[in-house]
Motif scaffolding. Structure first.
Motif, mmCIF file in Angstrom:
data_model
loop_
_atom_site.group_PDB
_atom_site.id
_atom_site.type_symbol
_atom_site.label_atom_id
_atom_site.label_comp_id
_atom_site.label_asym_id
_atom_site.label_seq_id
_atom_site.Cartn_x
_atom_site.Cartn_y
_atom_site.Cartn_z
ATOM 1 N N UNK A 1 0.830 -1.206 0.000
ATOM 2 C CA UNK A 1 0.000 0.000 0.000
ATOM 3 C C UNK A 1 0.868 1.260 0.000
ATOM 4 N N UNK A 2 0.262 2.340 -0.393
ATOM 5 C CA UNK A 2 0.901 3.649 -0.262
ATOM 6 C C UNK A 2 0.139 4.413 0.807
ATOM 7 N N UNK A 3 0.833 4.838 1.846
ATOM 8 C CA UNK A 3 0.134 5.465 2.961
ATOM 9 C C UNK A 3 0.614 6.898 3.150
ATOM 10 N N UNK A 4 -0.340 7.795 3.306
ATOM 11 C CA UNK A 4 -0.004 9.186 3.617
ATOM 12 C C UNK A 4 -0.654 9.509 4.958
ATOM 13 N N UNK A 5 0.136 9.968 5.915
ATOM 14 C CA UNK A 5 -0.460 10.301 7.203
ATOM 15 C C UNK A 5 -0.119 11.724 7.613
#
Lengths: 252, 314
Positions: free
Chosen positions: A187-191
């Motif tokens: 996955x690609x996660x942006x937080x």
């Protein structure tokens, strides 16, 4: 890849986000950091089309988000906001099954339920999956919401302060799961995250915002050092390396 | 779940039969068609109110709101007063109930579209802001209505007053046919929205995240609500307090998020409550009161109970 091109947003006369251009790499965790009111959450909400942008363009895998059908976007990108007050009473399983809505439009097939079961198992919620959300602790509830996002099975996952109100144990638990989702599931996660030590220990890239503008972006080494942090937070922050992790000391 | 539905359906049928045949007094040819009309009006009103309140509460994500808070039924009365004020009660638009009905519905839809533009479009919409604006609009319409009522001929005023109080004793039976048609069309139209309503109840952010075209759905559902409120108000008068009662009882009874269940359940409960109430009005109180008095009384008590209970859970 998520490309943000010259995006601006105004509330009244105040620029909350001004001319921001960034590119977010696939298969990595990217953290947005910065002081309160820097426009991190606003930027995240614009990328996920929850709020409109005044100007600029956001492109996800070559598709402009304003020209893509909302339902198609829901299979590509998902967002979890920091406050998730739901007025209806749902069990964890019911909540997670909502994650399949973009695919099933409410009529879940066997395959949809398989995704739901997998998401619940991934977040270790099997034992409590029939409990109602209001019976859960903060950490369990946050895991339930992340399970819903997992069931949605999108490549991009956006999380707005996922550690909000969680204690250390649960914060670490959540961050480890996020790391695992990137490493194992691709996955690609942006937080958006406030604790820079969590950003430093768990993310691949950091984007630092201040007053609606990108001050600095780069890898951990490029951001987590005293001069750069000084520029972002206007305070002197000592950085120590402990077990190969860069830890910021900002308490005094 | 099934058992609850069976009980409700049986109860509704028993009440309908009781309403039709108790005290018929042998005058069947005269009594039965009259009572049938009344029953039809009750079923339509009950359905319209239950459905519109349920949908409205889902859109606003609030369990103590009804469409009347947005001033929708005061607007209806305002339109009626306006027509009588300018054209008189003998005018074609007033005399022909069907034309009057269509005009009123049209204006209600326009009003809700404007309201939508004003309130739902802005980002970070605040529920208290919505309530406040709705209350102000409602009061505005009411004040303007009563201002005009003071000025007009007392005989004309009687025509308005006739419509101001909800009562099944003088159902507006001329518009029954058009109401039935409108309800059928609405039912067919909104059936495909039921699944979206489930998602809407999670709140705007989740709904958008799950790929719902929020504006598209909410706009259409608000128009449906406006038309349903028009139908109910045109048939018997302002009675939307019933909606609050029914929607909450349904929530308590079914404890689910599925709008298929909630909507059909609330329609049944609403019909049972109305027919039961009307039976009491006619047979126990022998018409010495109207059903709106009973509903407002029970509704008020229930509302206080709700507030106290919510308060305790903090």
């Amino acid at each position: 890849m998520v490309e943000v091109k010259n995006v601006s947003k105004k509330y009244g006369n105040k620029h909350v986000v001004e001319n921001v251009s960034i590119q977010i790499a696939k298969g990595k965790i990217t953290s947005f950091i910065g002081p309160n009111g820097a426009g991190k959450s606003t930027l995240l909400s614009m990328i996920s089309r929850l709020i409109s942008k005044d100007s600029g363009q956001i492109v996800i895998d070559g598709h402009d988000i304003t020209q893509t059908k909302s339902n198609d976007l829901a299979k590509k990108i998902s967002i979890l906001k920091q406050s998730n007050d739901i007025s209806v009473r749902l069990t964890i399983r019911e909540l997670v099954s909502f994650g399949r809505f973009p695919y099933s439009q409410g009529r879940l097939t066997k395959e949809d339920w398989k995704y739901v079961d997998e998401a619940i198992a991934y977040m270790r919620l099997e034992d409590i999956q029939d409990k109602y959300l209001d019976q859960l602790s903060g950490g369990q509830r946050q895991r339930a919401y992340i399970a819903m996002v997992l069931a949605q099975d999108t490549e991009y996952i956006l999380l707005d302060e996922p550690l909000n109100n969680l204690d250390m144990k649960h914060s670490v638990q959540i961050m480890k799961v996020l790391r695992k989702m990137v490493d194992e599931l691709g996955k690609t996660i942006i937080i958006v995250i406030h604790d820079i030590n969590f950003a430093s220990c768990y993310s691949d890239f950091i984007v630092a915002l201040k007053d609606g503008k990108v001050v600095k972006e780069g890898t951990i080494d490029e951001i987590i050092n005293t001069p750069t942090l000084q520029e972002i937070y206007d305070m002197e922050i000592q950085v120590e390396t402990i077990n190969q992790n860069k830890i910021c000391i900002y308490f005094n | 779940m099934k058992a609850k539905f069976t009980v409700l359906i049986v109860l509704a049928i028993v009440l309908i039969l009781a309403f039709l045949f108790v005290d018929a007094g042998g005058n069947w040819d005269y009594i039965i068609p009259r009572r049938l009309k009344k029953i039809l009006a009750i079923v339509l009103t009950g359905g319209a109110i239950a459905y519109s309140t349920m949908v409205f509460q889902t859109i606003t994500n609030n369990r103590i709101l009804t469409p009347s808070i947005l001033g929708l039924d005061s607007l209806y009365m305002f339109i009626q007063t306006l027509v009588i004020f300018f054209f008189g009660s003998t005018n074609l638009t007033m005399a022909n109930k069907n034309i009057n009905f269509l005009i009123s519905v049209g204006l209600m839809v326009v009003f809700s579209a404007i309201l939508y533009k004003l309130l739902f479009k802005r980002e970070g919409q605040n529920i208290y802001f919505l309530l406040l604006i709705g209350l102000i609009f409602g009061t505005l319409f009411q004040s303007m209505s009563s201002f005009m009522e003071v000025l007009i001929d007392p005989n004309e005023f009687l025509t308005i007053q006739d419509r101001m109080f909800a009562s099944f004793n003088n159902v507006n039976s001329e518009i029954l046919l058009i109401s039935v048609i409108a309800m059928l069309i609405l039912a067919l139209y909104s059936a495909r929205f039921a699944k979206y309503l489930d998602v809407l109840s999670l709140g705007k952010d989740h709904a958008v995240n799950l790929g719902l075209d929020y504006d598209y759905v909410v706009k259409r559902m608000l128009v449906v609500v406006a038309i349903l409120v028009s139908i109910a108000t045109a048939l018997v008068g302002p009675i939307t307090f019933l909606g609050l009662l029914v929607a909450n009882v349904t929530q308590q009874m079914f404890k689910t998020y599925s709008h298929k269940v909630l909507l059909s359940g609330s329609i049944l409960i609403s019909i049972v409550a109305l027919i039961g109430g009307q039976l009491v009005v006619e047979r126990v109180f022998t018409f010495s009161t109207t059903i709106s008095v009973i509903i407002n009384f029970i509704g008020g008590v229930y509302f206080i109970y709700l507030l106290l209970k919510e308060n305790k859970s903090w």
